[in-house]
Every structure is written in C-alpha cells, then in structure tokens.
Write a protein that holds these residues in place. Sequence first.
Motif, PDB file in Angstrom:
ATOM      1  N   LEU A 392       0.818  -1.206   0.000  1.00 48.69           N
ATOM      2  CA  LEU A 392       0.000   0.000   0.000  1.00 48.69           C
ATOM      3  C   LEU A 392       0.858   1.264   0.000  1.00 48.69           C
ATOM      4  O   LEU A 392       0.560   2.233  -0.714  1.00 48.69           O
ATOM      5  CB  LEU A 392      -0.920   0.011   1.219  1.00 48.69           C
ATOM      6  CG  LEU A 392      -2.142  -0.914   1.168  1.00 48.69           C
ATOM      7  CD1 LEU A 392      -2.891  -0.867   2.502  1.00 48.69           C
ATOM      8  CD2 LEU A 392      -3.074  -0.518   0.030  1.00 48.69           C
ATOM      9  N   LEU A 393       1.928   1.254   0.799  1.00 41.81           N
ATOM     10  CA  LEU A 393       2.802   2.422   0.862  1.00 41.81           C
ATOM     11  C   LEU A 393       3.477   2.693  -0.482  1.00 41.81           C
ATOM     12  O   LEU A 393       3.563   3.849  -0.927  1.00 41.81           O
ATOM     13  CB  LEU A 393       3.868   2.229   1.946  1.00 41.81           C
ATOM     14  CG  LEU A 393       3.420   2.440   3.389  1.00 41.81           C
ATOM     15  CD1 LEU A 393       4.471   1.913   4.357  1.00 41.81           C
ATOM     16  CD2 LEU A 393       3.137   3.924   3.656  1.00 41.81           C
ATOM     17  N   ILE A 394       3.945   1.639  -1.119  1.00 40.13           N
ATOM     18  CA  ILE A 394       4.588   1.806  -2.427  1.00 40.13           C
ATOM     19  C   ILE A 394       3.581   2.312  -3.456  1.00 40.13           C
ATOM     20  O   ILE A 394       3.888   3.190  -4.273  1.00 40.13           O
ATOM     21  CB  ILE A 394       5.232   0.480  -2.880  1.00 40.13           C
ATOM     22  CG1 ILE A 394       6.427   0.144  -1.977  1.00 40.13           C
ATOM     23  CG2 ILE A 394       5.687   0.567  -4.335  1.00 40.13           C
ATOM     24  CD1 ILE A 394       6.979  -1.259  -2.175  1.00 40.13           C
ATOM     25  N   LEU A 395       2.367   1.776  -3.403  1.00 44.31           N
ATOM     26  CA  LEU A 395       1.320   2.225  -4.320  1.00 44.31           C
ATOM     27  C   LEU A 395       0.986   3.696  -4.089  1.00 44.31           C
ATOM     28  O   LEU A 395       0.887   4.483  -5.046  1.00 44.31           O
ATOM     29  CB  LEU A 395       0.064   1.368  -4.128  1.00 44.31           C
ATOM     30  CG  LEU A 395      -1.148   1.725  -5.004  1.00 44.31           C
ATOM     31  CD1 LEU A 395      -0.810   1.547  -6.478  1.00 44.31           C
ATOM     32  CD2 LEU A 395      -2.351   0.867  -4.627  1.00 44.31           C
ATOM     33  N   VAL A 396       0.811   4.072  -2.823  1.00 44.03           N
ATOM     34  CA  VAL A 396       0.510   5.462  -2.494  1.00 44.03           C
ATOM     35  C   VAL A 396       1.649   6.380  -2.928  1.00 44.03           C
ATOM     36  O   VAL A 396       1.415   7.440  -3.526  1.00 44.03           O
ATOM     37  CB  VAL A 396       0.254   5.604  -0.973  1.00 44.03           C
ATOM     38  CG1 VAL A 396       0.272   7.070  -0.552  1.00 44.03           C
ATOM     39  CG2 VAL A 396      -1.071   4.964  -0.605  1.00 44.03           C
ATOM     40  N   ALA A 397       2.882   5.952  -2.626  1.00 39.88           N
ATOM     41  CA  ALA A 397       4.037   6.761  -3.023  1.00 39.88           C
ATOM     42  C   ALA A 397       4.093   6.944  -4.531  1.00 39.88           C
ATOM     43  O   ALA A 397       4.348   8.049  -5.030  1.00 39.88           O
ATOM     44  CB  ALA A 397       5.323   6.109  -2.516  1.00 39.88           C
ATOM     45  N   ALA A 398       3.839   5.875  -5.267  1.00 39.90           N
ATOM     46  CA  ALA A 398       3.884   5.952  -6.740  1.00 39.90           C
ATOM     47  C   ALA A 398       2.821   6.911  -7.264  1.00 39.90           C
ATOM     48  O   ALA A 398       3.090   7.743  -8.136  1.00 39.90           O
ATOM     49  CB  ALA A 398       3.683   4.559  -7.337  1.00 39.90           C
ATOM     50  N   ILE A 399       1.603   6.817  -6.710  1.00 34.72           N
ATOM     51  CA  ILE A 399       0.519   7.704  -7.150  1.00 34.72           C
ATOM     52  C   ILE A 399       0.873   9.160  -6.875  1.00 34.72           C
ATOM     53  O   ILE A 399       0.751  10.030  -7.742  1.00 34.72           O
ATOM     54  CB  ILE A 399      -0.802   7.329  -6.443  1.00 34.72           C
ATOM     55  CG1 ILE A 399      -1.295   5.970  -6.934  1.00 34.72           C
ATOM     56  CG2 ILE A 399      -1.875   8.402  -6.687  1.00 34.72           C
ATOM     57  CD1 ILE A 399      -2.483   5.439  -6.149  1.00 34.72           C
ATOM     58  N   ILE A 400       1.313   9.432  -5.657  1.00 32.88           N
ATOM     59  CA  ILE A 400       1.622  10.811  -5.278  1.00 32.88           C
ATOM     60  C   ILE A 400       2.771  11.372  -6.103  1.00 32.88           C
ATOM     61  O   ILE A 400       2.722  12.504  -6.603  1.00 32.88           O
ATOM     62  CB  ILE A 400       1.945  10.899  -3.771  1.00 32.88           C
ATOM     63  CG1 ILE A 400       0.680  10.613  -2.955  1.00 32.88           C
ATOM     64  CG2 ILE A 400       2.506  12.269  -3.411  1.00 32.88           C
ATOM     65  CD1 ILE A 400       0.927  10.520  -1.467  1.00 32.88           C
TER      66      ILE A 400
END
Length: 416
Positions: A392-400
Amino acid sequence: MNSKALEAAMPRKGKLRRAIPFLGPAFLVSVGYIDPGNWATNIEGGSAFGYTLLWVLLLSNLMAILLQTTAAKLGVATGKSLSENCRVHFKKPVAVFLWITAELAAMATDLAEFLGAALGIYLLLGIPLFPAALIGAAVTFGILLLHKYGFRFIEQIILGFVIIVAAVYIVELFYAKPDLGQVGYHLVVPHLNSASILVAIGMLGATVMPHNIFLHSSVVKNRLKKNQPKHNHRVYKYAIVDSLLALNVAWFINSAMIVVAAAVFYKNSLKVTSIEDAYSTLTPLLGGFASLAFAIALLSAGLSSSVTGTMAGQYILEGFLNIKIPIWVRRLVTMIPALIIIGAGINTWKALVVSQVVLSMQLPFTIIPLIMFTRSKKIMGSYANKRWTNILLILVAAIIIILNGLLIYQTFGGEF
C-alpha cells in the motif's frame, strides 16, 4: 443509572481518560492539511467544478492517514525522527543532500503558511499586507515562546485553532445550504474530465506535504518512556487513534471548503481563483458574517500552520545535523522570504503556487526513506511493516509522485 449500566460505563470513561494524554501530535500535523495552499486549490475546485472533486479529498485523506501513522510508528519503534534516522542510516553526503531538500520544502511550506496568516489579518483589519504580515509574525513569535510552558500547552493552542476553523465551516455550511444528495454521491463516485483533471492533481498532490511526515515522527517521541516497551506500544496504538481523529477533522474542513465553494460560487456561475476573491464574493452572496467567519478561519489556519511549520523546520535541522538553535531564531530566518515577497509586491497567489511546486519536488525524498526504514526489521524490530502495508505504501508513493510530477510539468507550461 442502574449498577450494571454504571459498571459498563466506567471502563469506557477509564479508557477515555487513559487515551487523552496520548492524543495531540496528530492535531499538530493536521493543520498542515488545512493551510492556505489547500484553501486555494479547494476553493478553485469547488467554484469551477461543483461537488465533483469531493472524492479526490477522500482518497487523499486515506493516503495521508497511512503515511502519517507510518511516520508515527517510525518515531515510536526507533525513538528517532525520520530526519534522525536519515542521519544515522545514510552516508553523510546523502544525509546532507536530503537535509537541503527538506530545508527547501520547510521554507516553501513556511512561505505559504505565513502568507495565509498575513492574508487573514489583511482581510479582517483592512490594513496593507506588509503590516499585516508583521502582526502575524509577532503573534506567531508569541505562540512559539509559550513552548517553555511545555509541549502539551502548544498542542492545546493548536487544537483550539483547529476547532475554530472547523466551527467556522460548520457555520458556513449552514449558510450555504448545499445539496446533500450531490455531496454524498460525489464523495464516493469518481468523476473526472479533461478540464478538471489538473485541479484534481493539484488537490491530491498538495495534500501530503514533507514537513508533516518529519513533524509527526518527531513529536510522537514526546510521549515515549525509556525502557518501557508496553507504554511505548500504547503510544503507537493511540497514535493511530489520534491520526484518525485529527486527519478526519482536516478532511471535513477541506471537504467543507469545496462544498461551500460549490454551493455558493459554482451555483452562481462564479469561478473564484484567489482567497481574496472568495472573501469579497461571500459578502454579497451570504452576508457580512459569512465573510468575517471566513477571514477568522483563514487567520486561525495560517497562524497554527505557521507555528507547526516552524517546529517542523526545527526538528529537520536538529535531526539531520544534530544542531540546536532557539526556535525563535528559526522563525526569524524563515519568515524573511515571505516578508521580501510581500514587501516587493509579488503576487501572493503565484507565490503560493510556486511554494506547492517546491513541496512536490521534494516529496519523493521524504516518502522513499520512510518506506525504506519502516520495512526493515533490523531498524523497526516487531514494528516493521507487514507485506500488505509495504504494498500500500509503495502504491501510495507511486501515485503521489506521478501526480506531483504531472503537476510540476503542467505548472511549467506542459500540456496533456
């Protein structure tokens, strides 16, 4: 109340009493989510596209909760802030580079927040912007000097400001009389088109700011006790509760800004792109009290976020370089760029936009180290992220990071 009901109620009251001393750090962080930069994007989004971008704020809030609770966990597990962990675990050139980027982001944050406080005083008192900025600086100095009475005292002052902003927007919602059916629909149903995508990117990209992550990992340490792992685990447990409460209050305020702008400006076909325009337009549409309340809320948000922005900058300096300076010196140095901009007559709206771009450029240098540290069992021990948390953190970081990249590209003249 019968004896059984009394017995049932007492444990709940006991739990509440036990929780209160642990609550507060996330409210310091939450004011960064309602600073003047957010006001600008929310008002523009609501006035131009009505209620349709409310879902963006809900998504942003979920991302923010994940990142802020992770930052708090880092502080609890290691007893060190994110900046201190960078100094300990990275080679010196890397740590110095990250410190420089973090300092630039802290100054950009401070610029936006200082301008917001100055605008609030300017709108309330009707005095020129430069004297208003000096008054804002004096008030901020006064609040920071109260730090000597204890960190908890500062938390209570900031909580008071947050309550004022929330209360004002409850009143504004009452005056605006929004379409609640449309509000509920657009909270959960995504809607984008070619015209609104850039505003949505700005709203999502500006939500998570680097200084908030540094700040949360630092202030949570004030609740820790040496060699008391059970107590410290309780600190982390309540840090999650604290984050949920504080960030959801910030989400309500941000959403209320869009709702009011949609119900008042969009409904009357008025596209508002500046805080000053929003203030002046509220008076003929809703009356003088509504515009007065708006200015009070802006001043409260500007002052509180200016205080916490200064604190974040202080923690960044101490953590990366292990150097301590009086916090009033930090405030004096970081307000100079804002005073120069105001004194030179530079457009404050453009200054706010540029400050958000600087934050966007720095964000990867904050989020990536946070993920690196919190996924490591060597650093975090039993607090290390679970696999799904890392995903989830990697996904959120990628989106942001992607959305911030698009925002920067568009800001400098690119087209989609």
